[in-house]
Write a protein that holds these residues in place. Structure first.
Motif, PDB file in Angstrom:
ATOM      1  N   LYS A   1       9.191 -15.176  23.741  1.00  0.00           N
ATOM      2  CA  LYS A   1       9.781 -15.666  22.497  1.00  0.00           C
ATOM      3  C   LYS A   1       9.323 -17.095  22.181  1.00  0.00           C
ATOM      4  O   LYS A   1       9.102 -17.443  21.020  1.00  0.00           O
ATOM      5  CB  LYS A   1      11.303 -15.573  22.567  1.00  0.00           C
ATOM      6  N   LEU A   2       9.188 -17.920  23.197  1.00  0.00           N
ATOM      7  CA  LEU A   2       8.650 -19.266  22.978  1.00  0.00           C
ATOM      8  C   LEU A   2       7.237 -19.190  22.416  1.00  0.00           C
ATOM      9  O   LEU A   2       6.869 -19.936  21.500  1.00  0.00           O
ATOM     10  CB  LEU A   2       8.646 -20.054  24.290  1.00  0.00           C
ATOM     11  N   LEU A   3       6.463 -18.280  22.951  1.00  0.00           N
ATOM     12  CA  LEU A   3       5.085 -18.091  22.494  1.00  0.00           C
ATOM     13  C   LEU A   3       5.061 -17.636  21.044  1.00  0.00           C
ATOM     14  O   LEU A   3       4.310 -18.164  20.223  1.00  0.00           O
ATOM     15  CB  LEU A   3       4.382 -17.058  23.382  1.00  0.00           C
ATOM     16  N   ALA A   4       5.893 -16.635  20.730  1.00  0.00           N
ATOM     17  CA  ALA A   4       5.904 -16.086  19.373  1.00  0.00           C
ATOM     18  C   ALA A   4       6.396 -17.098  18.342  1.00  0.00           C
ATOM     19  O   ALA A   4       5.891 -17.156  17.222  1.00  0.00           O
ATOM     20  CB  ALA A   4       6.778 -14.830  19.343  1.00  0.00           C
ATOM     21  N   GLU A   5       7.370 -17.911  18.729  1.00  0.00           N
ATOM     22  CA  GLU A   5       7.990 -18.831  17.777  1.00  0.00           C
ATOM     23  C   GLU A   5       7.292 -20.176  17.673  1.00  0.00           C
ATOM     24  O   GLU A   5       7.276 -20.800  16.604  1.00  0.00           O
ATOM     25  CB  GLU A   5       9.451 -19.050  18.163  1.00  0.00           C
ATOM     26  N   HIS A   6       6.683 -20.638  18.778  1.00  0.00           N
ATOM     27  CA  HIS A   6       6.134 -21.996  18.786  1.00  0.00           C
ATOM     28  C   HIS A   6       4.673 -22.087  19.202  1.00  0.00           C
ATOM     29  O   HIS A   6       4.109 -23.177  19.236  1.00  0.00           O
ATOM     30  CB  HIS A   6       6.975 -22.883  19.714  1.00  0.00           C
ATOM     31  N   GLY A   7       4.056 -20.969  19.546  1.00  0.00           N
ATOM     32  CA  GLY A   7       2.648 -20.993  19.906  1.00  0.00           C
ATOM     33  C   GLY A   7       2.402 -21.279  21.377  1.00  0.00           C
ATOM     34  O   GLY A   7       3.328 -21.534  22.149  1.00  0.00           O
ATOM     35  N   ALA A   8       1.117 -21.251  21.744  1.00  0.00           N
ATOM     36  CA  ALA A   8       0.728 -21.381  23.141  1.00  0.00           C
ATOM     37  C   ALA A   8       1.145 -22.707  23.764  1.00  0.00           C
ATOM     38  O   ALA A   8       1.394 -22.789  24.969  1.00  0.00           O
ATOM     39  CB  ALA A   8      -0.781 -21.206  23.269  1.00  0.00           C
ATOM     40  N   GLU A   9       1.250 -23.765  22.940  1.00  0.00           N
ATOM     41  CA  GLU A   9       1.600 -25.083  23.483  1.00  0.00           C
ATOM     42  C   GLU A   9       3.023 -25.104  24.042  1.00  0.00           C
ATOM     43  O   GLU A   9       3.358 -25.987  24.835  1.00  0.00           O
ATOM     44  CB  GLU A   9       1.440 -26.168  22.412  1.00  0.00           C
ATOM     45  N   ALA A  10       3.856 -24.149  23.627  1.00  0.00           N
ATOM     46  CA  ALA A  10       5.236 -24.109  24.114  1.00  0.00           C
ATOM     47  C   ALA A  10       5.351 -23.399  25.456  1.00  0.00           C
ATOM     48  O   ALA A  10       6.410 -23.428  26.087  1.00  0.00           O
ATOM     49  CB  ALA A  10       6.126 -23.406  23.087  1.00  0.00           C
ATOM     50  N   LEU A  11       4.264 -22.796  25.896  1.00  0.00           N
ATOM     51  CA  LEU A  11       4.314 -22.003  27.122  1.00  0.00           C
ATOM     52  C   LEU A  11       4.083 -22.902  28.340  1.00  0.00           C
ATOM     53  O   LEU A  11       2.963 -23.075  28.816  1.00  0.00           O
ATOM     54  CB  LEU A  11       3.253 -20.898  27.071  1.00  0.00           C
ATOM     55  N   SER A  12       5.149 -23.477  28.844  1.00  0.00           N
ATOM     56  CA  SER A  12       5.083 -24.313  30.039  1.00  0.00           C
ATOM     57  C   SER A  12       6.237 -23.947  30.949  1.00  0.00           C
ATOM     58  O   SER A  12       7.286 -23.478  30.490  1.00  0.00           O
ATOM     59  CB  SER A  12       5.171 -25.801  29.670  1.00  0.00           C
ATOM     60  N   THR A  13       6.039 -24.135  32.246  1.00  0.00           N
ATOM     61  CA  THR A  13       7.098 -23.798  33.198  1.00  0.00           C
ATOM     62  C   THR A  13       8.364 -24.601  32.917  1.00  0.00           C
ATOM     63  O   THR A  13       9.478 -24.088  33.068  1.00  0.00           O
ATOM     64  CB  THR A  13       6.638 -24.065  34.642  1.00  0.00           C
ATOM     65  N   ARG A  14       8.196 -25.846  32.492  1.00  0.00           N
ATOM     66  CA  ARG A  14       9.359 -26.705  32.225  1.00  0.00           C
ATOM     67  C   ARG A  14      10.187 -26.155  31.073  1.00  0.00           C
ATOM     68  O   ARG A  14      11.415 -26.042  31.179  1.00  0.00           O
ATOM     69  CB  ARG A  14       8.892 -28.135  31.907  1.00  0.00           C
ATOM     70  N   LYS A  15       9.542 -25.799  29.971  1.00  0.00           N
ATOM     71  CA  LYS A  15      10.274 -25.298  28.806  1.00  0.00           C
ATOM     72  C   LYS A  15      10.899 -23.934  29.087  1.00  0.00           C
ATOM     73  O   LYS A  15      12.029 -23.663  28.683  1.00  0.00           O
ATOM     74  CB  LYS A  15       9.332 -25.205  27.598  1.00  0.00           C
ATOM     75  N   ILE A  16      10.158 -23.082  29.777  1.00  0.00           N
ATOM     76  CA  ILE A  16      10.680 -21.747  30.088  1.00  0.00           C
ATOM     77  C   ILE A  16      11.898 -21.856  30.994  1.00  0.00           C
ATOM     78  O   ILE A  16      12.925 -21.212  30.769  1.00  0.00           O
ATOM     79  CB  ILE A  16       9.586 -20.889  30.748  1.00  0.00           C
ATOM     80  N   ALA A  17      11.783 -22.688  32.027  1.00  0.00           N
ATOM     81  CA  ALA A  17      12.888 -22.853  32.965  1.00  0.00           C
ATOM     82  C   ALA A  17      14.110 -23.463  32.283  1.00  0.00           C
ATOM     83  O   ALA A  17      15.247 -23.073  32.550  1.00  0.00           O
ATOM     84  CB  ALA A  17      12.446 -23.729  34.132  1.00  0.00           C
ATOM     85  N   ALA A  18      13.873 -24.415  31.385  1.00  0.00           N
ATOM     86  CA  ALA A  18      14.983 -25.057  30.681  1.00  0.00           C
ATOM     87  C   ALA A  18      15.734 -24.041  29.823  1.00  0.00           C
ATOM     88  O   ALA A  18      16.972 -24.024  29.795  1.00  0.00           O
ATOM     89  CB  ALA A  18      14.459 -26.197  29.810  1.00  0.00           C
ATOM     90  N   GLU A  19      14.994 -23.185  29.134  1.00  0.00           N
ATOM     91  CA  GLU A  19      15.621 -22.153  28.296  1.00  0.00           C
ATOM     92  C   GLU A  19      16.413 -21.158  29.149  1.00  0.00           C
ATOM     93  O   GLU A  19      17.456 -20.655  28.734  1.00  0.00           O
ATOM     94  CB  GLU A  19      14.555 -21.410  27.491  1.00  0.00           C
ATOM     95  N   ALA A  20      15.893 -20.859  30.335  1.00  0.00           N
ATOM     96  CA  ALA A  20      16.548 -19.889  31.215  1.00  0.00           C
ATOM     97  C   ALA A  20      17.675 -20.514  32.025  1.00  0.00           C
ATOM     98  O   ALA A  20      18.460 -19.794  32.659  1.00  0.00           O
ATOM     99  CB  ALA A  20      15.521 -19.267  32.159  1.00  0.00           C
ATOM    100  N   GLY A  21      17.739 -21.839  32.028  1.00  0.00           N
ATOM    101  CA  GLY A  21      18.765 -22.523  32.802  1.00  0.00           C
ATOM    102  C   GLY A  21      18.518 -22.439  34.290  1.00  0.00           C
ATOM    103  O   GLY A  21      19.457 -22.346  35.090  1.00  0.00           O
ATOM    104  N   THR A  22      17.248 -22.484  34.681  1.00  0.00           N
ATOM    105  CA  THR A  22      16.895 -22.406  36.090  1.00  0.00           C
ATOM    106  C   THR A  22      15.843 -23.458  36.403  1.00  0.00           C
ATOM    107  O   THR A  22      15.509 -24.288  35.559  1.00  0.00           O
ATOM    108  CB  THR A  22      16.387 -20.988  36.450  1.00  0.00           C
ATOM    109  N   SER A  23      15.293 -23.443  37.599  1.00  0.00           N
ATOM    110  CA  SER A  23      14.280 -24.424  37.979  1.00  0.00           C
ATOM    111  C   SER A  23      12.882 -23.881  37.698  1.00  0.00           C
ATOM    112  O   SER A  23      12.684 -22.665  37.573  1.00  0.00           O
ATOM    113  CB  SER A  23      14.395 -24.755  39.469  1.00  0.00           C
ATOM    114  N   THR A  24      11.909 -24.790  37.601  1.00  0.00           N
ATOM    115  CA  THR A  24      10.528 -24.364  37.380  1.00  0.00           C
ATOM    116  C   THR A  24      10.024 -23.519  38.546  1.00  0.00           C
ATOM    117  O   THR A  24       9.135 -22.685  38.375  1.00  0.00           O
ATOM    118  CB  THR A  24       9.607 -25.575  37.195  1.00  0.00           C
ATOM    119  N   MET A  25      10.602 -23.725  39.725  1.00  0.00           N
ATOM    120  CA  MET A  25      10.198 -22.969  40.899  1.00  0.00           C
ATOM    121  C   MET A  25      10.430 -21.472  40.703  1.00  0.00           C
ATOM    122  O   MET A  25       9.734 -20.646  41.299  1.00  0.00           O
ATOM    123  CB  MET A  25      10.958 -23.461  42.129  1.00  0.00           C
TER     124      MET A  25
END
Length: 236
Positions: free
Chosen positions: A26-50
């Motif tokens: 969904k980050l990719l679809a809504e904001h493009g490839a630049e939004a695809l980072s472990t930090r942003k994904i983890a923040a949205e999921a409420g978990t750690s980048t690990m």
């Protein structure tokens, strides 16, 4: 002295993997490839980048999982379509299922066919097999149409590919907002499919009856209601 931070597996919800896939797509679809980072994904999921590395090994592995999950959802949708004594109607319902699945999971659909190069990921032959596997359902349906005398005798595979190519084209235009009259997307699809069915050897009168039968089945058999990633994440 460097201390290694260890993340306990007990902190990872069993459904975190699914949430990460949906959120990344969904980050990719809504904001493009630049939004695809472990930090942003983890923040949205409420978990750690690990968590990304624990479940997928790398960002490339996460993108690969998006592809696999997209086709898995399509296969599950196809499985809902009943096999009846009218295989031409079955074919029409399968096409409708493909469209509805693509619209409900447009965030995954965007990467399923390798249209974007992300995180160093590129489709492998094994990845493509996930897509080809779903086509077997359409080939089986085309085979039954031939055996029932509705389609002319021949190899069912070209027919199945034609159905897939045409439906895929409509879906791409529909999702991209390129249809001049979006309200008539169903009419456009039905007209195209009817022409393909007649071209495969069926009679127009029989096609019209089968298309009418398929319309009565669509809402009953093709119900796509994917759980939003946000809902999955909140159950942590």
């Amino acid at each position: 002295m460097c201390n290694t931070v260890k993340v306990s597996p007990r902190k990872l919800d069993p459904e975190t993997r699914a949430a990460l896939v949906d959120i990344a797509a969904k980050l990719l679809a809504e904001h493009g490839a630049e939004a695809l980072s472990t930090r942003k994904i983890a923040a949205e999921a409420g978990t750690s980048t690990m968590a990304v590395y624990t479940h997928f090994g790398s960002m490339s592995g996460l993108v690969r999982e998006m592809v696999h999950e997209g086709f898995a959802r399509l296969e599950r949708q196809f499985a809902k379509v009943r096999r009846t004594d009218d295989p031409v109607a079955d074919m029409a319902v399968l096409g409708y299922a493909y469209r509805q699945n693509a619209k409900a999971n447009s965030h995954l659909y965007a990467v399923m066919f390798g249209g974007q190069s992300l995180a160093g990921f590129s489709l492998t032959e094994e990845d493509r097999q996930y897509g080809r596997y779903t086509l077997l359902t359409v080939i089986d349906c085309a085979t039954r149409c031939i055996e029932a005398g509705r389609f002319r005798q021949g190899d069912p595979r070209p027919i199945a590919h034609e159905m897939w190519i045409a439906t895929h084209g409509v879906v791409n235009l529909e999702l991209g907002g390129y249809l001049i009259d979006p309200a008539n997307a169903d009419r456009c699809y039905d007209g195209m499919l009817s022409s393909l069915l007649v071209g495969a050897g069926d009679e127009q009168r029989a096609v019209t009856a089968s298309m009418a039968a398929s319309k009565r089945r669509r809402r009953r058999e093709v119900e796509v209601d994917p759980e939003p990633a946000e809902a999955v994440a909140t159950r942590r």
